[in-house]
Design an enzyme around this catalytic site. Structure first.
Site, short mmCIF file in Angstrom:
data_model
loop_
_atom_site.label_atom_id
_atom_site.label_comp_id
_atom_site.label_asym_id
_atom_site.label_seq_id
_atom_site.Cartn_x
_atom_site.Cartn_y
_atom_site.Cartn_z
CG ASP A 189 -0.28 0.27 2.60
OD1 ASP A 189 0.92 -0.37 2.85
OD2 ASP A 189 -0.97 0.77 3.39
CD GLU A 190 4.43 1.96 3.07
OE1 GLU A 190 5.47 2.45 3.46
OE2 GLU A 190 3.72 1.60 4.04
MG LIG Z 1 -0.77 2.63 4.47
#
Ligand SMILES: [Mg+2]
Length: 419
Positions: free
Chosen positions: A106-107
Site C-alpha cells: 500500500d505504499e
Molecule cells: Mg498505509
C-alpha cells in the site's frame, strides 16, 4: 545527489478502505479485517475509523476486539483484491515517472527528478496533490503523500498528516518539521534501535542528528550509523524503476494458528503445511534454497528466529520441512505453547547453478532423486488442476487451521503497519 524530488505515497487504512469500497455499507459500522473471523483467536489485521474510535488495534484478537466494541463487524481479508487495487494505484503513479518503487502493498516511493520538466511549471506539491486527487477519484480510496529530497523524509512526510494530505519536507523544513518527531518515525528505526537510543537519552530525530556519530556507532553498530546518517539528511539511495526485475532473496510463509499448538505432532504438521507454499514459490521462481530459517512466536507474540544452511540447495518440500523441524526441535521446547511459526527459505540460488544439480552417486542422492520425482509429479498435477488437487497426507489438522486447503497467510506479517 542534490535537488532530487522524491514522493512517498501511502494508502490510508488500506485493507479496510478496500473492504469499504467493496461494501460501502461497512463505512457506517465499526469494522475490522480479521485473519480468521470465525475463531476468537483470529487476529485483527486492519480496522476502519469507527472501530479505531473504540480502541480496536491491529494485532488484537477477535475476542479482545469484540470486548472493546460489541457491535464490531468482522470481515475476511480479500488479498487478491488488495493486490489488484494496489496495481491500479501504482499505475496512476506510473503516469508521472517510471521510478516507482513499491514498498509493501500500500505504499510506493516515486522519484520525479527526471520527469519534473514535463509538468509545465507545476511544483512538486502540485503534482503530489494531483496524484492524491486522482487516486481518490479514480480508485475511491485516499492516500497521504510526503514530498522531500530523499526517501527517508518523504516517508516521514506521508506519515505526518493523514488521511488525504500532502506534507512537504525539503532540506530547509527538516529541522522544523522532522526534528521534534520520535526516532521511530524514521525509516528502518526498529524497536531495538529506538530502545537503545533511548538509553543514550536520544528520543527525537533532532537529538539523533545532533548526537556524536561515534557514540551512536559504538552502541548500535552499523544500524546506528545508518540511522544517524538518515537523521542528518544523508540518504541518497535511489528509487528503483518499477520495471527493473527484482531479485527474489528469500521466500517465506508464516501462520498464526487457530489456537496455540504444542508438541511434535502439531509442530510437524504445521511446518509441513508451511513448507508447501514456500517450495511451490521456489519452483515458480526457478530457485533453490541454500538455507532455512524458522521464526517462532509464543502466546505473548515474543518472537525468536534461528537459521541453518543446507548441505545441498533444494526446493524439495520434504527436505525444507525436515530441516525446519530439526531446527525447531533443537532450539525450542516444542512442548511449550506456540502462537505462530514462519518458515523461510534463504540464500536462494538459481536452479540452473551447476553445483546444485542432482547427481546419483550415493544412497542419499538416490533417495533425493526419488523425492524429486514425486514432488515434480505433484507440481505437474497442481499446475493442471489447482493447488488443492494434491498434497502430502501427513499434514492436516483442522483444529489448528492447518492443511484445510485455505490460503495460509500470517495475519501478523500481513497486518498493516499504521498509526
Ligand atoms: Mg498505509
Amino acid at each position: 545527489m542534490a535537488g532530487r524530488i522524491i514522493l512517498h505515497c501511502d494508502c490510508n487504512g488500506y485493507y479496510a478502505s478496500v473492504e469499504e469500497l467493496l461494501r460501502p455499507e461497512l463505512k457506517q459500522v465499526p469494522m475490522a479485517v480479521a485473519g480468521d473471523p470465525k475463531s476468537r483467536h483470529g487476529v485483527i489485521v486492519a480496522k476502519n475509523a469507527l472501530a479505531k474510535k473504540f480502541g480496536v488495534q491491529t494485532g488484537d484478537n477477535v475476542y479482545t476486539a469484540r470486548q472493546k466494541c460489541r457491535d464490531i463487524v468482522f470481515v475476511t481479508p480479500h488479498h487478491d483484491l488488495y493486490h489488484q487495487i494496489s496495481q491500479r494505484v501504482n499505475a496512476i503513479y506510473l503516469d508521472y515517472t517510471d521510478l516507482v518503487d513499491p514498498f509493501g502493498i500500500d505504499e510506493s516511493f516515486l522519484d520525479l527528478t527526471p520527469t519534473m520538466h514535463l509538468f509545465h511549471g507545476k511544483g512538486p506539491k502540485d503534482i503530489a496533490d494531483e496524484i492524491r486527487r486522482r487516486v481518490r477519484e479514480e480508485i475511491g480510496i485516499t492516500i497521504s503523500v510526503g514530498v522531500s529530497f530523499c526517501r527517508v523524509f518523504a516517508k516521514v512526510g506521508s506519515d505526518y498528516k493523514k488521511p488525504d494530505a500532502t506534507t512537504v519536507i525539503m532540506r530547509e523544513d527538516v529541522a522544523r518539521v522532522a526534528y521534534p518527531l520520535p526516532v521511530s518515525a524514521m525509516l528502518y528505526a526498529g524497536r531495538k534501535s529506538t530502545e537503545r537510543l533511548e538509553m543514550l537519552g536520544i528520543t527525537t530525530i533532532g537529538a539523533l542528528a545532533r548526537a556524536k556519530k561515534d557514540l551512536v556507532v559504538r552502541f548500535l553498530g552499523a544500524a546506528g550509523e545508518q540511522l544517524w546518517r538518515y537523521a542528518n539528511s544523508m540518504d541518497d539511495e535511489p528509487v528503483r524503476s518499477y520495471y527493473t526485475p527484482r531479485e527474489v532473496k528469500s521466500v517465506g510463509r508464516g501462520m498464526t494458528f487457530r489456537r496455540d499448538i504444542y508438541g511434535a505432532d502439531e509442530v510437524r504438521c504445521a511446518i509441513f503445511a508451511l513448507a508447501d507454499p514456500v517450495c511451490a514459490s521456489l519452483r515458480h521462481e526457478g530457485k533453490l534454497a541454500g538455507g532455512v530459517s524458522v521464526q517462532v512466536k509464543d502466546p505473548n507474540f515474543k518472537s525468536r528466529s534461528k537459521q541453518v544452511l543446507l548441505k545441498k540447495p533444494t526446493h524439495l518440500q520434504k527436505e525444507v520441512a525436515e530441516t525446519a523441524y530439526e531446527l525447531m526441535a533443537k532450539n525450542w521446547n516444542i512442548n511449550l505453547p506456540i502462537r505462530s511459526i514462519t518458515v523461510t527459505c534463504i540464500d536462494l540460488c538459481d536452479e540452473a547453478t551447476p553445483n546444485s544439480q542432482m547427481t546419483m552417486f550415493d544412497e542419499v542422492d538416490q533417495r533425493r532423486e526419488k523425492q524429486e520425482k514425486i514432488e515434480d509429479a505433484m507440481a505437474g498435477i497442481r499446475a493442471k488442476m489447482g493447488r488443492g488437487a494434491i498434497r502430502f497426507g501427513y499434514y492436516r489438522n483442522e483444529e489448528i487451521g492447518v492443511g484445510d486447503g485455505k490460503r495460509h497467510g500470517d495475519p501478523q506479517a500481513e497486518a498493516e503497519e499504521e498509526e
